[in-house]
Enzyme design. Structure first.
Site, short mmCIF file in Angstrom:
data_model
loop_
_atom_site.label_atom_id
_atom_site.label_comp_id
_atom_site.label_asym_id
_atom_site.label_seq_id
_atom_site.Cartn_x
_atom_site.Cartn_y
_atom_site.Cartn_z
N ALA A 8 48.11 28.27 36.32
CA ALA A 8 47.80 26.90 36.75
C ALA A 8 46.42 26.47 36.26
O ALA A 8 45.58 25.99 37.01
CB ALA A 8 47.88 26.82 38.28
N GLY A 9 46.19 26.68 34.95
CA GLY A 9 44.92 26.27 34.35
C GLY A 9 45.07 24.92 33.66
O GLY A 9 45.95 24.12 34.02
N SER A 10 44.23 24.66 32.65
CA SER A 10 44.21 23.34 32.02
C SER A 10 45.55 22.99 31.37
O SER A 10 46.11 21.91 31.63
CB SER A 10 43.12 23.30 30.94
OG SER A 10 41.88 23.62 31.51
N LEU A 11 46.08 23.91 30.57
CA LEU A 11 47.32 23.60 29.86
C LEU A 11 48.51 23.55 30.82
O LEU A 11 49.36 22.66 30.72
CB LEU A 11 47.55 24.64 28.76
CG LEU A 11 48.61 24.29 27.73
CD1 LEU A 11 48.26 23.00 26.98
CD2 LEU A 11 48.79 25.43 26.72
N ASN A 67 31.98 21.57 17.30
CA ASN A 67 32.67 21.99 16.06
C ASN A 67 31.96 21.52 14.78
O ASN A 67 31.77 22.30 13.84
CB ASN A 67 34.10 21.45 16.04
CG ASN A 67 34.97 22.10 17.10
OD1 ASN A 67 34.51 22.97 17.84
ND2 ASN A 67 36.22 21.67 17.20
N ASN A 96 41.38 28.42 13.96
CA ASN A 96 40.64 28.99 15.10
C ASN A 96 39.65 30.05 14.62
O ASN A 96 38.51 30.11 15.11
CB ASN A 96 41.59 29.61 16.13
CG ASN A 96 42.35 28.56 16.92
OD1 ASN A 96 43.48 28.79 17.35
ND2 ASN A 96 41.77 27.40 17.12
N LYS A 138 47.56 28.06 12.67
CA LYS A 138 46.55 27.69 13.67
C LYS A 138 45.47 28.77 13.77
O LYS A 138 44.30 28.47 14.00
CB LYS A 138 47.23 27.46 15.03
CG LYS A 138 46.28 26.78 16.00
CD LYS A 138 46.94 26.23 17.23
CE LYS A 138 45.91 25.46 18.06
NZ LYS A 138 46.21 25.50 19.48
N ARG A 155 39.42 20.98 32.25
CA ARG A 155 39.17 20.71 33.67
C ARG A 155 37.67 20.57 33.87
O ARG A 155 36.96 21.56 33.99
CB ARG A 155 39.71 21.86 34.53
CG ARG A 155 41.22 21.86 34.65
CD ARG A 155 41.71 23.05 35.43
NE ARG A 155 41.50 24.29 34.71
CZ ARG A 155 41.48 25.49 35.27
NH1 ARG A 155 41.63 25.60 36.58
NH2 ARG A 155 41.29 26.57 34.55
N1 LIG Z 1 43.69 23.99 27.19
C1 LIG Z 1 44.16 23.60 26.01
O1 LIG Z 1 43.97 22.46 25.60
C2 LIG Z 1 44.95 24.55 25.14
C3 LIG Z 1 45.50 24.08 23.95
C4 LIG Z 1 46.22 24.95 23.14
C5 LIG Z 1 46.40 26.25 23.52
N2 LIG Z 1 45.84 26.70 24.68
C6 LIG Z 1 46.04 28.10 25.03
O2 LIG Z 1 46.75 28.16 26.27
C7 LIG Z 1 46.31 29.28 27.03
C8 LIG Z 1 45.80 28.78 28.39
O3 LIG Z 1 44.67 27.96 28.16
P1 LIG Z 1 43.98 27.14 29.34
O4 LIG Z 1 42.93 26.32 28.70
O5 LIG Z 1 45.00 26.49 30.18
O6 LIG Z 1 43.28 28.35 30.15
P2 LIG Z 1 42.82 28.36 31.66
O7 LIG Z 1 42.40 26.99 32.06
O8 LIG Z 1 41.86 29.50 31.80
O9 LIG Z 1 44.17 28.69 32.45
C9 LIG Z 1 44.72 29.96 32.54
C10 LIG Z 1 45.27 30.10 33.95
O10 LIG Z 1 46.01 31.30 34.07
C11 LIG Z 1 45.76 31.83 35.37
N3 LIG Z 1 46.12 33.23 35.42
C12 LIG Z 1 45.52 34.31 34.85
N4 LIG Z 1 46.17 35.45 35.17
C13 LIG Z 1 47.19 35.09 35.99
C14 LIG Z 1 48.22 35.82 36.67
N5 LIG Z 1 48.29 37.15 36.59
N6 LIG Z 1 49.12 35.13 37.42
C15 LIG Z 1 49.04 33.80 37.53
N7 LIG Z 1 48.09 33.04 36.91
C16 LIG Z 1 47.18 33.69 36.16
C17 LIG Z 1 44.27 31.60 35.52
O11 LIG Z 1 43.87 31.74 36.85
P3 LIG Z 1 42.32 32.10 37.16
O12 LIG Z 1 41.52 30.91 36.78
O13 LIG Z 1 42.38 32.38 38.61
O14 LIG Z 1 41.99 33.29 36.32
C18 LIG Z 1 44.15 30.16 35.01
O15 LIG Z 1 44.45 29.24 36.03
C19 LIG Z 1 45.22 29.96 26.18
O16 LIG Z 1 45.77 30.98 25.42
C20 LIG Z 1 44.74 28.84 25.27
O17 LIG Z 1 44.18 29.31 24.07
C21 LIG Z 1 45.13 25.88 25.51
#
Ligand SMILES: NC(=O)c1ccc[n+]([C@@H]2O[C@H](COP(=O)([O-])OP(=O)(O)OC[C@H]3O[C@@H](n4cnc5c(N)ncnc54)[C@H](OP(=O)(O)O)[C@@H]3O)[C@@H](O)[C@H]2O)c1
Length: 327
Positions: A22-25, A214, A200, A196, A142
């Site tokens: 439940a993170g940003s994506l 960047n 990166n 990609k 976020r």
């Molecule tokens: N954000 C973007 O725009 C974007 C774009 C393209 C690709 N991505 C890729 O997508 C992935 C996620 O990115 P994000 O930015 O969304 O990261 P994020 O904000 O850190 O979200 C990850 C989430 O996963 C949760 N998590 C970790 N371990 C877990 C578990 N065992 N069970 C349940 N939830 C768990 C984390 O919780 P905690 O915070 O409690 O650890 C956090 O809420 C990454 O690989 C990133 O490179 C992201």
């Protein structure tokens, strides 16, 4: 523009998307998929523990805002049709280890991690499950715990990693298209992930080491002095991995063009370092180093960047020896 969307409890298996992470994506998908069709899989503590709904304010690309409430998964009553994993690369295998015993073996799992290595590890761990990978250029962040911002519109490509996933890609793509985001089916998802990865690998570590946006890497001596060799290492490894040939010069131009077109953006790696969070370096430049090693090749620039990013993360976490309470 205000919108008063509210996620409500969904029915069983009717286009239900379970989101692990439940993170940003994850919050971006939950906000844009139709109300009532998503559920968050939160960290497993105790099986009987009550998991709360996840609520936040969502801000769309064009300024629209609405509140979102997503129920957390209740495995006793709900049966998702798709699971999307939006955990960071380093957390994904263990998060799925905890989750998949609850999920029917025929339900497709879509991996959204950046970089490479975590996807292969999941496909090797569950070769008989329908595992897919996605590559997305959507951007979400976020600024605080109660707000999720859709920072940039992009596109998403989805493709099969295991044989049983292939016939399910169209259905998954259609389910996710209900978000209004642009989704493509991708017959060669690994090739797209490599595409990609090049970008990166050529931008993220420099921004994390130099602590800059960047566009600011382009004139930095560290970048100028090493980007040519970095692209050479990428080209050699990709060739040995059986990917279509790419010239190092072409890769460098592409990396520089993306750094210019996203000049004001802060990369996820730079922002992870700033917030003291683990980075995905092992799945980006670290992945190149490990694939090079597998082919008995050195990859000194990728190695140096990996080490310097790790050093930066550790340094920021080290307690100061003269700070109160430090041991
Ligand atoms: N954000 C973007 O725009 C974007 C774009 C393209 C690709 N991505 C890729 O997508 C992935 C996620 O990115 P994000 O930015 O969304 O990261 P994020 O904000 O850190 O979200 C990850 C989430 O996963 C949760 N998590 C970790 N371990 C877990 C578990 N065992 N069970 C349940 N939830 C768990 C984390 O919780 P905690 O915070 O409690 O650890 C956090 O809420 C990454 O690989 C990133 O490179 C992201």
């Amino acid at each position: 523009m205000a919108d008063t969307r509210h996620q409500v409890q969904s029915g069983n298996g009717n286009g239900l998307t379970a989101i692990l992470g439940a993170g940003s994506l994850g919050r971006l998908w939950a906000a844009l998929l139709p109300t009532g069709t998503t559920t968050f899989i939160l960290r497993q503590h105790a099986p009987e523990e009550h998991k709360p709904d996840v609520t936040y304010r969502f801000q769309g690309c064009h300024g629209s805002q609405f509140p979102v409430t997503v129920p957390s998964m209740d495995w006793t009553t709900r049966h998702p049709d798709v699971l999307i994993a939006t955990t960071k690369a380093g957390d994904t295998l263990s998060a799925l280890e905890a989750t998949l015993p609850n999920l029917k073996p025929t339900v497709p799992v879509v991996l959204f991690q950046n970089g490479m290595g975590s996807q292969q590890a999941v496909a090797e761990r569950w070769p008989n499950r329908p595992i897919m990978a996605a590559s997305t250029t959507e951007g979400a962040n976020r600024p605080d715990n109660s707000t999720t911002v859709h920072a940039g519109r992009g596109e998403t490509w989805i493709g099969a990693l295991t044989p049983s996933a292939s016939p399910l890609v169209t259905g998954v793509a259609n389910q996710l298209k209900a978000s209004g985001l642009v989704i493509h089916e991708e017959p060669n998802i690994l090739r797209r992930l490599w595409g990609k990865l090049i970008i990166n690998a050529g931008i993220n570590p420099y921004t994390a080491i130099l602590d800059c946006a960047n566009g600011d890497i382009l004139d930095a001596p560290l970048f100028r002095e090493t980007i040519g060799q970095l692209c050479l290492e990428l080209a050699e490894v990709m060739h040995l991995e059986g990917l279509p040939p790419r010239s190092p010069e072409d890769m460098q131009s592409q990396i520089e063009a993306v750094a210019r077109s996203t000049a004001k953006n802060t990369s996820s790696m730079c922002s992870d370092v700033r917030r003291g969070k683990p980075t995905e370096i092992d799945y980006i430049n670290g992945f190149i180093v490990s694939r090079a090693r597998a082919h008995n090749l050195p990859a000194p620039v990728n190695q140096m960047l990996t080490e310097r990013v790790k050093l930066r993360t550790t340094k920021l976490h080290e307690p100061l020896s003269d700070s109160p309470g430090a041991t």
